[in-house]
Design an enzyme around this catalytic site. Structure first.
Site, PDB file in Angstrom:
ATOM      1  N   THR A 152       0.837  -1.194   0.000  1.00  9.26           N
ATOM      2  CA  THR A 152       0.000   0.000   0.000  1.00  9.26           C
ATOM      3  C   THR A 152       0.873   1.245   0.000  1.00  9.26           C
ATOM      4  O   THR A 152       2.037   1.205   0.371  1.00  9.26           O
ATOM      5  CB  THR A 152      -0.898   0.067   1.247  1.00  9.26           C
ATOM      6  OG1 THR A 152      -0.099   0.401   2.389  1.00  9.26           O
ATOM      7  CG2 THR A 152      -1.611  -1.261   1.505  1.00  9.26           C
ATOM      8  N   ASP A 153       0.288   2.357  -0.404  1.00  8.78           N
ATOM      9  CA  ASP A 153       0.900   3.641  -0.117  1.00  8.78           C
ATOM     10  C   ASP A 153       0.672   3.932   1.367  1.00  8.78           C
ATOM     11  O   ASP A 153       0.023   3.153   2.073  1.00  8.78           O
ATOM     12  CB  ASP A 153       0.296   4.731  -1.010  1.00  8.78           C
ATOM     13  CG  ASP A 153       1.256   5.886  -1.258  1.00  8.78           C
ATOM     14  OD1 ASP A 153       2.165   6.096  -0.431  1.00  8.78           O
ATOM     15  OD2 ASP A 153       1.091   6.597  -2.273  1.00  8.78           O
ATOM     16  N   ALA A 154       1.197   5.034   1.858  1.00  8.08           N
ATOM     17  CA  ALA A 154       1.139   5.341   3.291  1.00  8.08           C
ATOM     18  C   ALA A 154      -0.293   5.287   3.804  1.00  8.08           C
ATOM     19  O   ALA A 154      -1.201   5.895   3.228  1.00  8.08           O
ATOM     20  CB  ALA A 154       1.745   6.714   3.558  1.00  8.08           C
TER      21      ALA A 154
END
Length: 759
Positions: free
Chosen positions: A463-465
Site C-alpha cells: 500500500t501507499d502510506a
C-alpha cells in the site's frame, strides 16, 4: 489448468474488450486487449481516421500471435479484430490451437455502440470499412459466433457455452470464479533457486502467528534511538521499515542497529525520486522525474537511478520506492507534476526503464508507483481520495501499457495508490454503484483480477502510506487494515498507532477476513523479495556497508553529474517578446522577486533559495535589488508598513528608470497539505505580481512547478529550471545571458490549456 487461447474478434463496437474481459474472468485466465500491442504509428493513423493497410497489420498480428503462443498453460483471452481469414491464419501460424470468439452484430447495433463510446481512437466513420472487410468464420476454423444484441450477461453466458462445446475439457465452466493468484517464487521477478525457496518455506514454517502478522507491516521510524527500534522490533516483528531522513552517518548507524536486532532481515526502504536526495540530508539531488523527461537524452534517467542506487545502498537501504510511473495528463495535478516523467505513456516507459536499469546496478529492488495511476484527477490522495476515471480500454492503452512494459522489464514490487478507478472496477464488476467504488488498496478487482490476472504481476504489492486520507476516509481503521491484505496487498505501509493496527490485522486474520492462503501468499512474496536480494545469505554484520561507504554520498562525481544534467534541462518555454539575452552590459539593474508556497511541514525557510539567486546574479555582474513583502519588512522591525503601502511604493511611474529588467524566481512547493498547488501571492493585488511586464523586460523562472503560466500569463519570457539547487540556478542565469544554449524540452502541460499563456 488446461491451456486455452481465445481471440475475441469482431468489428469496432462489438464489445471485444468488455466481453473478452468477462469471459477471461469466468475462465480464470488472463485477458489482454490486442489494441495495446499496436505500434504507435498504427494508433496515430487510426486516430486520424485513416484505415490500416495490411502492411500496417502484419507486424501487429505477428505480435498478437506471439503473445498467445507464450501464454503457455496459463491460457489467455485476447481481444483482436481479426476480420480476415488471412489475419486469423497469421495468428494461428504461431498459436495453432487458438479459438476465435466472433462477437457478431447488425450494423445498426454496432453503429449505436460506436457512437456512444468515448476515449477510443476508432472514429465511427471507420465502421463501414470494417464491415466491408469482415470475413466470417468458416467451417474449418475452430470458433464460436455469438449475437451481441442480447444483454452483456447473456452474451457472456452464450460465449462460455460455445467455448465449452469447442473445448469440453476446460475446467473453467460458466459461473466459476478465478482463485487468488499464488506466487511462483521460481519465476520473475523473484527468480529464486531451490535453496532460496527452501529458505522462504523454512522461515515461514518457523514463524509464530505474531511474527507472521508483523511481517506484513512497514514501519516509519520517527526516532533514531535504540530503545525505539527495540520496541518496534520486539513488539511488532515488522518486515520492513522506512526512516525519517537525517545525516548519512546517523542514518547508516540507525539501519545497522535495526538489522542487528531482527531475526529475519529487514527490507529497508528509501524514497530516491531525485537521486540520493531525500534519503539522507547530504544525498545528491540529481534531478526530478520531470527533469529526466525534459531532454532528448534518455540516459539522464539512468544516471539519476545510478546515483540513487549507489547512495541509498551505501546507507544500507535495499528497497527503493521508485520509479514513479504516473502519467501527467492533467496540468492541474501538482502532486505528480514534477514527479512524473511526462504526459505520455511512451516517455514514462522509456525513462522509467532507464531509471530501473540504473538503480539495479546496485543491490536494490524497486517499487514503482502509484497503481492504478495518478495524473487524471487534479486532487492529491494524501488529503482526499482521488480517481483515475479512464474507461477500461483507454486505461489499458495508457497506464496498462506502462505497467505491462515495466512488469516485463523486471520490476519487483508495486506500490498501490489510494486511487479509485471507477470504470475499470466496473469492467470486472458490472453494475457497481458509485458508493461501492473504493481506492485500489481496497479493491480486489483491481489488485487480483487486473494486476495479478490480466497484467500477470507475480511480485510484491504494498500500500501507499496508510495515513493518507484517500484511504482513511474509506472505512473504519479496524476494518480497512486487514481489508488491504485481503484485497491483494502484501504489505501495509506505516502504522498509525502500532498497537492498534497490529491488533486490527491480527483480528482480521482470526475472523477470516484474511484467509490462511492470502496470509501465506503475502508472506512468501515478502520473504521472496528478501531472498531475491540475497539478504538471507549475508551475515548480520554485512547487511549494511561499512562507514567508509558513506564517502560515495554527495561525491564530487555525483555533484558534477547533477550540474551537467541541470545545464541540459533548463528549458526556455517561451520568449515571445524577444527579451533574451539579458546581460549586465545591456540591463545592469535587476529587480528580483521571489515567490514561494509559504512554509510547509519541513519548517525550512521557503525563500532561502533567493540568497543563492542573488549571489549567482551578482557573481555574473548584475546589480540586484531584492523586493521584500510587507510581511518581511514588518518582521524585520519596520513600522507602519502594509500591503497597500508596499503597492504604492513599488508601482511608481519611474519604475523603468530605477530598474532595467525584472527577474521573478518562483520556488512554489507544497506536499500533502492541499489538493492542488497554485501561486499564493503575499497579499491582495500583491506588488510582486508581474504588472511590471509593461515597464521593463521581465523573465519568469520556475524552480519547481511547471504550471505557473496559468497564474502569470502576462510574462512573455518563461523558463523552467526544475530545481532550486545552485547548479540549476547557475545554469539558468548563464542561459539568460546567452552564455549557453537552452537544451531542455517541455510538454503541452506548461500552457495549462489556455490561449493567453502562449502569448
Amino acid at each position: 489448468m488446461n491451456k486455452i487461447r481465445i481471440v475475441v474478434m469482431g468489428v469496432s463496437g462489438c464489445g471485444k474488450t468488455t466481453i473478452g474481459g468477462l469471459v477471461a474472468r469466468e475462465l480464470g485466465v488472463p485477458f489482454l486487449d490486442g489494441d495495446s500491442l499496436h505500434p504507435v504509428e498504427n494508433v496515430a493513423k487510426m486516430a486520424a481516421g485513416t484505415p490500416l493497410t495490411d502492411e500496417d497489420r502484419w507486424p501487429w498480428l505477428a505480435t498478437v500471435g506471439a503473445e498467445l503462443a507464450k501464454a503457455g498453460d496459463a491460457g489467455l483471452v485476447l481481444a483482436c479484430s481479426a476480420l480476415k481469414r488471412s489475419y486469423r491464419n497469421a495468428i494461428r501460424a504461431q498459436a495453432p490451437d487458438t479459438i476465435f470468439l466472433h462477437l457478431n452484430g447488425s450494423k445498426e447495433v454496432l453503429a449505436q455502440r460506436v457512437a456512444g463510446r468515448s476515449g477510443h481512437f476508432m472514429p465511427p466513420a471507420l465502421l463501414d470499412s470494417q464491415l466491408a472487410t469482415l470475413e466470417p468464420l468458416q467451417d474449418d476454423e475452430a470458433g464460436v459466433v455469438v449475437d451481441i444484441a442480447a444483454p452483456v450477461p447473456e452474451v457472456v453466458a452464450q460465449a462460455l457455452k460455445g467455448i465449452a462445446a469447442v473445448v469440453p475439457s476446460h475446467k473453467g465452466a460458466h459461473g466459476t470464479r478465478p482463485r487468488q493468484f499464488d506466487v511462483d517464487l521460481a519465476a520473475a521477478p523473484f527468480n529464486l533457486d531451490a535453496d532460496a525457496i527452501a529458505w522462504v518455506e523454512g522461515t515461514l514454517g518457523a514463524m509464530t502467528l505474531e511474527e507472521k502478522i508483523g511481517q506484513l507491516f512497514i514501519n516509519h521510524n520517527n526516532d533514531y534511538s535504540p530503545e525505539y527500534l527495540d520496541g518496534v522490533l520486539e513488539n511488532y516483528h515488522v518486515g520492513g521499515m522506512r526512516y525519517r531522513p537525517g545525516p548519512s552517518a546517523a542514518v547508516q548507524e540507525h539501519i545497522r542497529y535495526a538489522q542487528s536486532r531482527t531475526r529475519i532481515p529487514l527490507l529497508v526502504a528509501s524514497n530516491p525520486e531525485m537521486g540520493g536526495a531525500g534519503s539522507c540530508d547530504d544525498g545528491t539531488f540529481v534531478c526530478t522525474h520531470l527533469q529526466a523527461g525534459s531532454h532528448p537524452d534518455k540516459s539522464i534517467a539512468r544516471q539519476m537511478g545510478q546515483v540513487a542506487g549507489v547512495e541509498t545502498a551505501a546507507l544500507g537501504c535495499n528497497w527503493a520506492f521508485a520509479p514513479i510511473v504516473d502519467i501527467h495528463y492533467n496540468w492541474r495535478n501538482t502532486v505528480i507534476s514534477t514527479r512524473s516523467f511526462g504526459n505520455t505513456p511512451q516517455i514514462v516507459v522509456e525513462r522509467a526503464k532507464e531509471y530501473f536499469d540504473g538503480i539495479s546496478e546496485s543491490p536494490t529492488a524497486c517499487a514503482m508507483k502509484h497503481f492504478p495511476g495518478d495524473g487524471i484527477d487534479e486532487r492529491d490522495q494524501h488529503v482526499v481520495t482521488s480517481y483515475n476515471t479512464l474507461g477500461y480500454g483507454e486505461w489499458n492503452r495508457t497506464y496498462g501499457h506502462v505497467y505491462r512494459e515495466m512488469i516485463a522489464h523486471g520490476v519487483q514490487s508495486i506500490m498501490v495508490g489510494h486511487i479509485g478507478a471507477p470504470e475499470v472496477s466496473r469492467h470486472f464488476q458490472p453494475g457497481m454503484a458509485d458508493a461501492e467504488i473504493l481506492p485500489a488498496t481496497l479493491s480486489p478487482e483491481l489488485l487480483q483480477d487486473l494486476l495479478r490476472g490480466e497484467l500477470g504481476f507475480n511480485g510484491l504489492v504494498l500500500t501507499d502510506a496508510s495515513q493518507m486520507v484517500g484511504l482513511t476516509a474509506a472505512r473504519k481503521r479496524k476494518d480497512l487494515v486487514p481489508a488491504t491484505i485481503a484485497a491483494g496487498c502484501d504489505m501495509f505501509l506505516f502504522f498509525r498507532n502500532p498497537a492498534e493496527d497490529f491488533q486490527y490485522m491480527l483480528d482480521g486474520y482470526k475472523s477470516g477476513v484474511i484467509t490462511e492462503q492470502r496470509l501465506h501468499d503475502a508472506l512468501r512474496r515478502i520473504l521472496g523479495l528478501k531472498a531475491s536480494l540475497g539478504l538471507h545469505l549475508k551475515p548480520v554484520d554485512q547487511l549494511v556497508p561499512p562507514v567508509e561507504a558513506l564517502a560515495l554520498i554527495g561525491s564530487s562525481g555525483h555533484r558534477a553529474m547533477a550540474a551537467e544534467i541541470a545545464d541540459k534541462t533548463v528549458t526556455l518555454v517561451k520568449d515571445t517578446a524577444g527579451n533574451l539575452p539579458i546581460t549586465p552590459e545591456t540591463h545592469p539593474r535587476i529587480r528580483l522577486y521571489g515567490i514561494s508556497g509559504g512554509a510547509d511541514f519541513t519548517r525550512a525557510d521557503p525563500l532561502a533559495y533567493l540568497a543563492v539567486v542573488k549571489e549567482e546574479l551578482e557573481a555574473a555582474g548584475f546589480e540586484v535589488h531584492l523586493f521584500r513583502t510587507a510581511e518581511q519588512r514588518a518582521a524585520a522591525g519596520e513600522a507602519g508598513v502594509n500591503f497597500m503601502s508596499v503597492i504604492s511604493e513599488e508601482a511608481t511611474g519611474d519604475y523603468s528608470e530605477k530598474y532595467d529588467a525584472a527577474f521573478v524566481f518562483a520556488n512554489v512547493k507544497g506536499f500533502a497539505q492541499e489538493a492542488a498547488i497554485r501561486i499564493k501571492w503575499s497579499s491582495p493585488m500583491a506588488a510582486e505580481i508581474p504588472w511590471y511586464v509593461t515597464e521593463v523586460p521581465t523573465v519568469f523562472v520556475s524552480l519547481n512547478q511547471p504550471n505557473h503560466l496559468i497564474d502569470v500569463p502576462m510574462v512573455r519570457t518563461a523558463i523552467h529550471a526544475h530545481a532550486g539547487t545552485r547548479e540549476a540556478i547557475r545554469a539558468a542565469v548563464e542561459k539568460i545571458q546567452g552564455k549557453s544554449e537552452f537544451q531542455g524540452t517541455f510538454n503541452e502541460n506548461v500552457f495549462c490549456g489556455s490561449f493567453d499563456t502562449r502569448l
